[in-house]
Write a protein that holds these residues in place. Structure first.
Motif, PDB file in Angstrom:
ATOM      1  N   ARG A  58       3.649 -10.142   3.259  1.00 25.79           N
ATOM      2  CA  ARG A  58       2.333  -9.836   2.779  1.00 25.79           C
ATOM      3  C   ARG A  58       1.825 -11.277   3.094  1.00 25.79           C
ATOM      4  O   ARG A  58       2.456 -12.149   3.383  1.00 25.79           O
ATOM      5  CB  ARG A  58       3.449 -10.816   1.385  1.00 25.79           C
ATOM      6  CG  ARG A  58       2.197 -11.598   0.231  1.00 25.79           C
ATOM      7  CD  ARG A  58       3.243 -11.427  -1.192  1.00 25.79           C
ATOM      8  NE  ARG A  58       3.929 -10.717  -1.852  1.00 25.79           N
ATOM      9  CZ  ARG A  58       3.113  -9.888  -2.688  1.00 25.79           C
ATOM     10  NH1 ARG A  58       1.984 -10.403  -3.407  1.00 25.79           N
ATOM     11  NH2 ARG A  58       3.699  -8.579  -3.373  1.00 25.79           N
TER      12      ARG A  58
ATOM     13  N   ASP B  29      -5.184 -17.881  -3.109  1.00 27.96           N
ATOM     14  CA  ASP B  29      -4.491 -16.401  -3.734  1.00 27.96           C
ATOM     15  C   ASP B  29      -3.375 -16.401  -3.732  1.00 27.96           C
ATOM     16  O   ASP B  29      -2.459 -16.743  -3.093  1.00 27.96           O
ATOM     17  CB  ASP B  29      -4.915 -15.165  -2.830  1.00 27.96           C
ATOM     18  CG  ASP B  29      -4.425 -13.502  -2.711  1.00 27.96           C
ATOM     19  OD1 ASP B  29      -4.154 -13.620  -4.176  1.00 27.96           O
ATOM     20  OD2 ASP B  29      -4.135 -13.625  -1.650  1.00 27.96           O
TER      21      ASP B  29
ATOM     22  N   ARG C  83      -1.485 -14.293  -5.891  1.00 26.38           N
ATOM     23  CA  ARG C  83      -0.853 -12.786  -6.042  1.00 26.38           C
ATOM     24  C   ARG C  83      -0.481 -12.271  -4.338  1.00 26.38           C
ATOM     25  O   ARG C  83       0.767 -11.927  -4.566  1.00 26.38           O
ATOM     26  CB  ARG C  83      -1.454 -11.662  -6.673  1.00 26.38           C
ATOM     27  CG  ARG C  83      -1.393 -12.924  -7.902  1.00 26.38           C
ATOM     28  CD  ARG C  83      -2.535 -11.496  -8.456  1.00 26.38           C
ATOM     29  NE  ARG C  83      -1.456 -10.880  -8.940  1.00 26.38           N
ATOM     30  CZ  ARG C  83      -2.261  -9.197 -10.198  1.00 26.38           C
ATOM     31  NH1 ARG C  83      -3.591  -9.783 -10.533  1.00 26.38           N
ATOM     32  NH2 ARG C  83      -1.606  -8.703 -10.568  1.00 26.38           N
ATOM     33  N   GLY C  84      -1.541 -12.988  -3.398  1.00 24.62           N
ATOM     34  CA  GLY C  84      -0.868 -11.930  -1.892  1.00 24.62           C
ATOM     35  C   GLY C  84      -1.243  -9.828  -1.905  1.00 24.62           C
ATOM     36  O   GLY C  84      -1.092  -9.463  -3.651  1.00 24.62           O
ATOM     37  N   ARG C  85      -0.985  -9.951  -0.879  1.00 27.97           N
ATOM     38  CA  ARG C  85      -0.786  -8.334  -0.883  1.00 27.97           C
ATOM     39  C   ARG C  85      -0.189  -7.960  -0.460  1.00 27.97           C
ATOM     40  O   ARG C  85      -0.002  -8.794   1.012  1.00 27.97           O
ATOM     41  CB  ARG C  85      -2.366  -7.597  -0.203  1.00 27.97           C
ATOM     42  CG  ARG C  85      -3.405  -7.958  -2.037  1.00 27.97           C
ATOM     43  CD  ARG C  85      -4.621  -6.798  -0.982  1.00 27.97           C
ATOM     44  NE  ARG C  85      -5.477  -7.134  -2.065  1.00 27.97           N
ATOM     45  CZ  ARG C  85      -5.904  -6.566  -3.405  1.00 27.97           C
ATOM     46  NH1 ARG C  85      -5.734  -4.820  -3.323  1.00 27.97           N
ATOM     47  NH2 ARG C  85      -6.719  -6.016  -3.526  1.00 27.97           N
ATOM     48  N   ASP C  86       0.814  -6.676  -0.482  1.00 26.98           N
ATOM     49  CA  ASP C  86       1.952  -6.655   1.364  1.00 26.98           C
ATOM     50  C   ASP C  86       0.625  -4.836   1.620  1.00 26.98           C
ATOM     51  O   ASP C  86       0.372  -4.321   1.184  1.00 26.98           O
ATOM     52  CB  ASP C  86       2.843  -5.631   0.804  1.00 26.98           C
ATOM     53  CG  ASP C  86       3.714  -6.726  -0.960  1.00 26.98           C
ATOM     54  OD1 ASP C  86       4.100  -7.925  -0.213  1.00 26.98           O
ATOM     55  OD2 ASP C  86       4.707  -6.479  -1.832  1.00 26.98           O
ATOM     56  N   LEU C  87       1.019  -5.224   2.919  1.00 29.16           N
ATOM     57  CA  LEU C  87       0.209  -4.346   4.011  1.00 29.16           C
ATOM     58  C   LEU C  87       1.752  -4.163   5.260  1.00 29.16           C
ATOM     59  O   LEU C  87       1.734  -5.078   5.444  1.00 29.16           O
ATOM     60  CB  LEU C  87      -1.314  -5.424   4.558  1.00 29.16           C
ATOM     61  CG  LEU C  87      -1.909  -5.326   3.964  1.00 29.16           C
ATOM     62  CD1 LEU C  87      -2.795  -6.334   4.196  1.00 29.16           C
ATOM     63  CD2 LEU C  87      -2.097  -4.613   2.880  1.00 29.16           C
TER      64      LEU C  87
ATOM     65  N   MET D 231      -8.896  -6.467   4.821  1.00 22.21           N
ATOM     66  CA  MET D 231      -9.350  -6.700   4.190  1.00 22.21           C
ATOM     67  C   MET D 231     -10.092  -7.874   3.801  1.00 22.21           C
ATOM     68  O   MET D 231     -10.761  -7.723   2.980  1.00 22.21           O
ATOM     69  CB  MET D 231      -7.803  -7.077   3.727  1.00 22.21           C
ATOM     70  CG  MET D 231      -7.745  -7.837   2.133  1.00 22.21           C
ATOM     71  SD  MET D 231      -8.822  -6.031   1.167  1.00 22.21           S
ATOM     72  CE  MET D 231      -7.490  -4.896   0.558  1.00 22.21           C
TER      73      MET D 231
END
Length: 76
Positions: free
Chosen positions: A3, A17, A19-23, A32
């Motif tokens: 994340r 941020d 929430r974040g993003r799973d990458l 990104m």
């Protein structure tokens, strides 16, 4: 997957941020961050000099940052 969190920071503020993003790969996080910076450059007329997109991991460690360029200073 990892994340990543993409904070927008300048000298006077930080937009976190939460929430974040799973990458899957770190390269995806860089891509990104570059996309976010480009979007801000194109849409935000009130960009602060020295603003950047900071990429952090789950532990809050800053991994790298991408500068947000002032659109008035970018040659067409």
């Amino acid at each position: 997957m990892n994340r990543y969190f993409f904070d927008v920071a300048s000298k006077s503020y930080v937009q976190y941020d939460y929430r974040g993003r799973d990458l899957e790969r770190p390269e995806q996080a860089r891509e990104m961050a570059e996309l976010i910076a480009l979007d801000i450059e194109c849409t935000d007329d009130d960009v602060s000099t020295g603003a950047e997109v900071q990429v952090r991991n789950v532990g809050g460690q800053k991994l790298f940052s991408i500068p947000i360029r002032d659109p008035r200073l970018i040659a067409a």
